[in-house]
Design a protein around this motif. Structure first.
Motif, mmCIF file in Angstrom:
data_model
loop_
_atom_site.group_PDB
_atom_site.id
_atom_site.type_symbol
_atom_site.label_atom_id
_atom_site.label_comp_id
_atom_site.label_asym_id
_atom_site.label_seq_id
_atom_site.Cartn_x
_atom_site.Cartn_y
_atom_site.Cartn_z
ATOM 1 N N GLY A 184 -10.715 -9.173 4.071
ATOM 2 C CA GLY A 184 -11.287 -10.039 3.151
ATOM 3 C C GLY A 184 -11.637 -9.776 1.690
ATOM 4 O O GLY A 184 -11.842 -10.437 0.760
ATOM 5 N N SER A 185 -11.195 -8.515 1.414
ATOM 6 C CA SER A 185 -11.472 -7.989 0.146
ATOM 7 C C SER A 185 -10.012 -7.342 -0.392
ATOM 8 O O SER A 185 -9.484 -6.589 0.134
ATOM 9 C CB SER A 185 -12.453 -6.700 0.042
ATOM 10 N N PHE A 186 -9.601 -8.223 -1.451
ATOM 11 C CA PHE A 186 -8.226 -7.953 -1.711
ATOM 12 C C PHE A 186 -7.973 -6.315 -2.377
ATOM 13 O O PHE A 186 -7.233 -5.804 -2.043
ATOM 14 C CB PHE A 186 -7.750 -8.926 -3.058
ATOM 15 N N VAL A 187 -8.932 -6.107 -3.044
ATOM 16 C CA VAL A 187 -8.959 -4.738 -3.611
ATOM 17 C C VAL A 187 -8.889 -3.746 -2.445
ATOM 18 O O VAL A 187 -8.360 -2.415 -2.491
ATOM 19 C CB VAL A 187 -9.912 -4.520 -4.772
ATOM 20 N N ALA A 188 -9.862 -3.808 -1.687
ATOM 21 C CA ALA A 188 -9.922 -2.760 -0.592
ATOM 22 C C ALA A 188 -8.614 -2.958 0.213
ATOM 23 O O ALA A 188 -8.244 -1.658 0.520
ATOM 24 C CB ALA A 188 -11.044 -3.131 0.401
ATOM 25 N N ASP A 189 -8.298 -3.968 0.528
ATOM 26 C CA ASP A 189 -7.024 -3.965 1.390
ATOM 27 C C ASP A 189 -5.896 -3.569 0.586
ATOM 28 O O ASP A 189 -4.876 -2.950 1.372
ATOM 29 C CB ASP A 189 -6.800 -5.484 1.747
ATOM 30 N N PHE A 190 -5.658 -3.771 -0.632
ATOM 31 C CA PHE A 190 -4.441 -3.067 -1.392
ATOM 32 C C PHE A 190 -4.727 -1.655 -1.233
ATOM 33 O O PHE A 190 -3.877 -0.813 -1.293
ATOM 34 C CB PHE A 190 -4.648 -3.877 -2.723
ATOM 35 N N ASN A 191 -5.742 -1.106 -1.553
ATOM 36 C CA ASN A 191 -5.980 0.246 -1.549
ATOM 37 C C ASN A 191 -5.511 0.797 -0.204
ATOM 38 O O ASN A 191 -4.896 1.951 -0.189
ATOM 39 C CB ASN A 191 -7.579 0.714 -1.759
ATOM 40 N N GLN A 192 -5.811 0.283 0.813
ATOM 41 C CA GLN A 192 -5.238 0.796 2.016
ATOM 42 C C GLN A 192 -3.444 0.689 1.988
ATOM 43 O O GLN A 192 -3.030 1.835 2.357
ATOM 44 C CB GLN A 192 -5.683 -0.186 3.408
ATOM 45 N N ILE A 193 -2.962 -0.436 1.404
ATOM 46 C CA ILE A 193 -1.486 -0.435 1.332
ATOM 47 C C ILE A 193 -1.011 0.731 0.380
ATOM 48 O O ILE A 193 0.170 1.360 0.726
ATOM 49 C CB ILE A 193 -1.155 -1.720 0.876
ATOM 50 N N LEU A 194 -1.775 0.862 -0.508
ATOM 51 C CA LEU A 194 -1.372 2.055 -1.601
ATOM 52 C C LEU A 194 -1.263 3.328 -0.968
ATOM 53 O O LEU A 194 -0.388 4.158 -1.269
ATOM 54 C CB LEU A 194 -2.404 2.125 -2.907
ATOM 55 N N ALA A 209 -5.902 12.619 -6.480
ATOM 56 C CA ALA A 209 -4.671 12.122 -5.987
ATOM 57 C C ALA A 209 -3.714 11.649 -7.371
ATOM 58 O O ALA A 209 -4.166 10.780 -8.086
ATOM 59 C CB ALA A 209 -4.469 11.491 -4.986
ATOM 60 N N GLU A 210 -2.791 12.475 -7.633
ATOM 61 C CA GLU A 210 -1.896 12.251 -8.660
ATOM 62 C C GLU A 210 -0.651 11.539 -8.285
ATOM 63 O O GLU A 210 -0.145 11.945 -7.076
ATOM 64 C CB GLU A 210 -1.846 13.616 -9.693
ATOM 65 N N ASN A 211 -0.167 10.745 -8.981
ATOM 66 C CA ASN A 211 1.216 10.230 -8.568
ATOM 67 C C ASN A 211 1.320 9.803 -7.351
ATOM 68 O O ASN A 211 2.219 10.282 -6.395
ATOM 69 C CB ASN A 211 2.136 11.120 -9.018
ATOM 70 N N LEU A 212 0.435 8.828 -7.054
ATOM 71 C CA LEU A 212 0.210 8.151 -5.595
ATOM 72 C C LEU A 212 1.632 7.513 -5.275
ATOM 73 O O LEU A 212 2.228 6.894 -6.154
ATOM 74 C CB LEU A 212 -0.869 7.100 -5.365
ATOM 75 N N GLY A 229 1.170 2.896 -16.647
ATOM 76 C CA GLY A 229 2.715 2.591 -16.499
ATOM 77 C C GLY A 229 3.545 3.754 -15.979
ATOM 78 O O GLY A 229 4.536 3.801 -15.196
ATOM 79 N N LYS A 230 3.119 5.037 -16.252
ATOM 80 C CA LYS A 230 3.785 6.218 -15.529
ATOM 81 C C LYS A 230 2.933 6.660 -14.293
ATOM 82 O O LYS A 230 1.836 7.547 -14.559
ATOM 83 C CB LYS A 230 4.085 7.095 -16.439
ATOM 84 N N GLY A 231 3.241 6.398 -13.356
ATOM 85 C CA GLY A 231 2.414 6.817 -12.021
ATOM 86 C C GLY A 231 1.060 6.203 -11.979
ATOM 87 O O GLY A 231 0.591 5.569 -12.634
ATOM 88 N N ALA A 232 0.400 6.363 -10.619
ATOM 89 C CA ALA A 232 -0.757 5.689 -10.296
ATOM 90 C C ALA A 232 -1.806 6.827 -9.798
ATOM 91 O O ALA A 232 -1.100 7.597 -9.011
ATOM 92 C CB ALA A 232 -0.660 4.592 -9.187
#
Length: 294
Positions: A207-217, A165-168, A147-150
């Motif tokens: 085609g891998s959601f988690v991998a594609d989101f990791n790039q966005i993050l 990495a803290e607080n991405l 809830g507080k930071g990623a």
């Protein structure tokens, strides 16, 4: 700093921390199994999708570990059709044991997605206690938010997870991952994609959601799997994929929407519920919502 120390320093609820540590620990076995559980299985999951052998292994491994832990009272997996109820503490786990498994045969990154609820899981994602994902890529990483930071951790040769990495925070890059075939796009979504392309956004989709989101993050931009002519409700499942990733994205300064409602406000109607998804930067998600309202 190791994961356990970080969870303690952040004063994460003790049971929630233990569940996160369990997944980090047990996912080491999934990494090791890539060479032992290869290829397609002769079975299909509850949605009629052909399983990979590693899908089945990951599902069974995590489910068995949770059953034995005494940490939860409900377990739900994308590979199963019903909630598994066990004797444990008043917490519930929703998981996609191996997201992106269709990418295994081509050696692209895949991952595990996890959502942790207090009490029952059939409630909006804004009430999540924590969410996390594990990415099996060139580096094996673990990203979590309570809830507080990623925060991101990387697995070392000794199997331990140390802070990377803290607080991405989502960055400013103009990239987007567009799921679905263009020929199936609905008018509002088609106009949205055209607007992104006109602004110079570059396509990045594996085609891998988690991998594609990791790039966005890490870079910024947006991932989307919309409502289409073929799949009006979208493709991704609310409880197993959309809720946890939306929770992490919000903690990193982003947003997530179905195009008409914030993902974290959607009340689940059933375990297998699918929703359209726009997740990433607030600017991009807001633009999607504007086009879909028109």
């Amino acid at each position: 700093m190791e994961l356990a120390q970080h969870l303690k320093q952040r004063k994460v609820d003790a049971t929630v921390a233990d569940i996160l540590l369990l997944f980090a620990r047990e996912s080491v076995r999934i990494r090791e199994a890539f060479l032992q559980a290869e290829g397609k299985s002769d079975t299909r999951n509850v949605y009629g999708e052909q399983q990979m052998e590693l899908d089945k292994f990951a599902d069974q491994h995590f489910t068995n570990a949770l059953r034995a832990s005494g940490l939860v009272q409900e377990i739900a997996s994308e590979e199963q059709g019903e909630i598994v109820r066990v004797n444990g503490k008043p917490y519930a786990v929703c998981m996609d044991p191996l997201d992106g498994s269709s990418c295994i045969e081509t050696n692209l990154a895949v991952g595990t997605i996890l959502g942790i609820h207090r009490g029952t899981m059939m409630k909006p994602g804004k009430d999540l206690a924590a969410a996390a994902y594990r990415l099996y890529g060139p580096l094996t990483t673990f990203v979590y938010s309570a809830g507080k930071g990623a925060h991101e951790f990387v697995q070392g040769k000794d199997g331990k997870f140390r802070l990377r990495a803290e607080n991405l925070q989502l960055g400013p890059k103009k990239i987007f991952g567009p799921g679905g075939a263009k020929s199936d796009y609905l008018p509002g979504h088609a106009k949205f994609i055209a607007a992104l392309e006109a602004e110079g956004y570059k396509t990045r989709f594996s085609g891998s959601f988690v991998a594609d989101f990791n790039q966005i993050l890490h870079y910024g931009g947006l991932f989307t799997y919309p409502s289409t002519k073929e799949a009006p409700e979208g493709k991704l499942r609310l409880l197993f994929e959309c809720q946890p990733i939306a929770f992490i994205c919000r903690a990193a300064g982003g947003d997530a929407s179905t195009g008409r409602q914030k993902v974290l406000e959607v009340m689940p109607a059933q375990l297998s519920q699918r929703v359209p998804l726009y997740v990433g930067g607030k600017k991009e998600v807001g633009l999607a919502e504007r086009f879909l309202r028109e």
